[in-house]
Design an enzyme around this catalytic site. Structure first.
Site, PDB file in Angstrom:
ATOM      1  CG  HIS A  35     -17.214  11.728   9.861  1.00  0.00           C
ATOM      2  ND1 HIS A  35     -17.325  13.019   9.394  1.00  0.00           N
ATOM      3  CD2 HIS A  35     -18.485  11.231   9.888  1.00  0.00           C
ATOM      4  CE1 HIS A  35     -18.604  13.282   9.151  1.00  0.00           C
ATOM      5  NE2 HIS A  35     -19.324  12.227   9.444  1.00  0.00           N
TER       6      HIS A  35
ATOM      7  CB  CYS B 134     -21.986   9.186  13.300  1.00  0.00           C
ATOM      8  SG  CYS B 134     -21.845   7.843  12.101  1.00  0.00           S
TER       9      CYS B 134
ATOM     10  NE  ARG C  14     -21.399  16.352  11.896  1.00  0.00           N
ATOM     11  CZ  ARG C  14     -21.437  15.703  10.723  1.00  0.00           C
ATOM     12  NH1 ARG C  14     -22.051  14.551  10.629  1.00  0.00           N
ATOM     13  NH2 ARG C  14     -20.813  16.189   9.659  1.00  0.00           N
TER      14      ARG C  14
ATOM     15  NE  ARG D 272     -19.858  12.890   3.994  1.00  0.00           N
ATOM     16  CZ  ARG D 272     -20.794  12.432   4.830  1.00  0.00           C
ATOM     17  NH1 ARG D 272     -21.808  11.706   4.382  1.00  0.00           N
ATOM     18  NH2 ARG D 272     -20.721  12.707   6.117  1.00  0.00           N
TER      19      ARG D 272
ATOM     20  CG  ASP E  41     -20.492   4.369  11.913  1.00  0.00           C
ATOM     21  OD1 ASP E  41     -21.650   4.618  11.498  1.00  0.00           O
ATOM     22  OD2 ASP E  41     -19.453   4.709  11.296  1.00  0.00           O
TER      23      ASP E  41
ATOM     24  CD  GLN F 129     -21.078  12.205  13.680  1.00  0.00           C
ATOM     25  OE1 GLN F 129     -21.615  12.448  12.623  1.00  0.00           O
ATOM     26  NE2 GLN F 129     -21.730  12.315  14.837  1.00  0.00           N
TER      27      GLN F 129
HETATM   28  N1   CP Z   1     -23.217  11.361  10.386  1.00  0.00           N
HETATM   29  C1   CP Z   1     -23.123  11.838   9.131  1.00  0.00           C
HETATM   30  O1   CP Z   1     -22.077  12.293   8.690  1.00  0.00           O
HETATM   31  O2   CP Z   1     -24.295  11.809   8.444  1.00  0.00           O
HETATM   32  P1   CP Z   1     -24.491  12.078   6.884  1.00  0.00           P
HETATM   33  O3   CP Z   1     -23.824  10.936   6.144  1.00  0.00           O
HETATM   34  O4   CP Z   1     -25.973  12.079   6.697  1.00  0.00           O
HETATM   35  O5   CP Z   1     -23.859  13.384   6.525  1.00  0.00           O
HETATM   36  N1  NVA Z   2     -18.710   5.075   8.724  1.00  0.00           N
HETATM   37  C1  NVA Z   2     -19.807   5.647   7.968  1.00  0.00           C
HETATM   38  C2  NVA Z   2     -20.166   6.980   8.490  1.00  0.00           C
HETATM   39  C3  NVA Z   2     -21.330   7.626   7.808  1.00  0.00           C
HETATM   40  C4  NVA Z   2     -21.644   9.001   8.344  1.00  0.00           C
HETATM   41  C5  NVA Z   2     -19.430   5.712   6.493  1.00  0.00           C
HETATM   42  O1  NVA Z   2     -18.290   6.086   6.187  1.00  0.00           O
HETATM   43  O2  NVA Z   2     -20.269   5.375   5.657  1.00  0.00           O
END
Ligand code: CP
Ligand code: NVA
Length: 304
Positions: A128, A259, A287, A101, A219, A131
């Site tokens: 992502h 998400c 997930r 990540r 989101d 997700q």
């Molecule tokens: N939806 C998601 O990716 O959550 P986190 O940021 O908690 O991993």
């Molecule tokens: N769009 C959000 C998703 C978090 C899971 C971000 O990138 O922060």
């Protein structure tokens, strides 16, 4: 090498096969009964915060008989400037797979280029995909099919929206991406979309696009990395809030996805996220099921 970097890099039948395996594992525990990942290990590398991604991958590995190790930028040499390329080569000597990540999508591509084990996208500023595999699983479980559903995205054209667009193309899903003009999905993704034949993805700058939606998705309005322009973004996005009035315009059978983490009172109201149409906690659970199947695919245990 089976990297899981973006949904448009896999064939639609591979994505479908991963979803079927996820459902089989969720329903029958098919792969955990076999301890299918016994002896396998996964490094989870985080340059951004996480709750779901971190724990769902760890639980997935453990339930499948494997192990996982977490590496945070703040407590590792990544935080002191060690390159992604060197990190990729070192981790590949210890583990069978790497999840990353990070902020820049180019860093994910660098990890995949230098790793000698499969690399999984655990979120970048561009996309992502894990997700959206969970989201697709949630829609499939609830409605029994994917391609007959009208999906409407409301809000920022962010990383989650991009992976949804790629999924809509792969599965022929009718999707409307409704965003303010200043927050459309990136132009390179729009250019990619323009070259995909027969897709049913369209764009709108009007939240009324929610009319007739079977799946309404929101989101956060301020993704990780966007904090500097936070206040201004909130004002621009206010008309795109998913509240009861918005859900009333969707189809009678509409469900709500997010998400998580949610910013209650901003992109979604309590009534909607805690209401009967919300599937957000099934989605969060999924997930883990989706990622089990992604791991099985990356390690060559399912798929051709
Ligand atoms: N939806 C998601 O990716 O959550 P986190 O940021 O908690 O991993
Ligand atoms: N769009 C959000 C998703 C978090 C899971 C971000 O990138 O922060």
């Amino acid at each position: 090498m089976r990297h899981f970097l973006d949904l448009d890099l896999l064939k639609p039948d591979e994505l479908a096969l991963i979803l079927d395996a996820a459902l089989d594992e969720k329903t029958n525990h098919k792969f955990s009964k076999q301890a299918a990942l016994s002896g396998k290990s996964l490094a989870l590398v985080f340059e951004k915060n996480s709750t779901r991604t971190r724990i769902s991958f760890q639980a997935a590995m453990q339930q499948l008989g494997g192990q996982s190790f977490v590496l945070d930028a703040g407590t590792s040499q990544l935080g002191r400037g060690e390159t992604i390329a060197d990190t990729a080569r070192v981790l590949s000597r210890y583990v069978d797979g790497i999840m990353l990540r990070t902020d820049g999508h180019d860093k994910l591509e660098e990890m995949a280029r230098y790793a000698s084990v499969p690399v999984i996208n655990g979120l970048t500023d561009k996309s992502h995909p894990c997700q959206i595999m969970a989201d697709l699983l949630t829609v499939k479980e609830h409605f029994g099919d994917l391609s007959k559903r009208r999906v409407v995205w409301l809000g920022d054209g962010n990383n989650v929206a991009v992976s949804w667009v790629q999924a809509a193309v792969a599965f022929g899903i009718e999707m409307v991406v409704s965003t303010p003009d200043s927050m459309q999905i990136p132009s390179d993704v729009q250019d990619w979309l323009a070259n995909q034949g027969g897709h049913r993805v369209s764009f709108s700058n009007d939240p009324a696009a929610v009319a007739g939606a079977d799946v309404v998705i929101a989101d956060t309005w301020v993704s990780m990395g966007d904090e500097a322009e936070g206040e201004q973004r909130l004002a621009t996005l206010e008309p795109f809030q998913v509240n009861q009035a918005c859900m009333a315009k969707a189809s009678e059978q509409a469900v709500f996805l997010h998400c998580l983490p949610a910013h209650r009172g901003e992109e979604v109201t309590d009534e909607v996220i805690d209401g009967p149409q919300s599937l957000v906690f099934d989605e969060a659970e999924n997930r883990m099921h989706a990622q089990k199947a992604i791991l099985l695919w990356c390690f060559g245990l399912i798929g051709g």
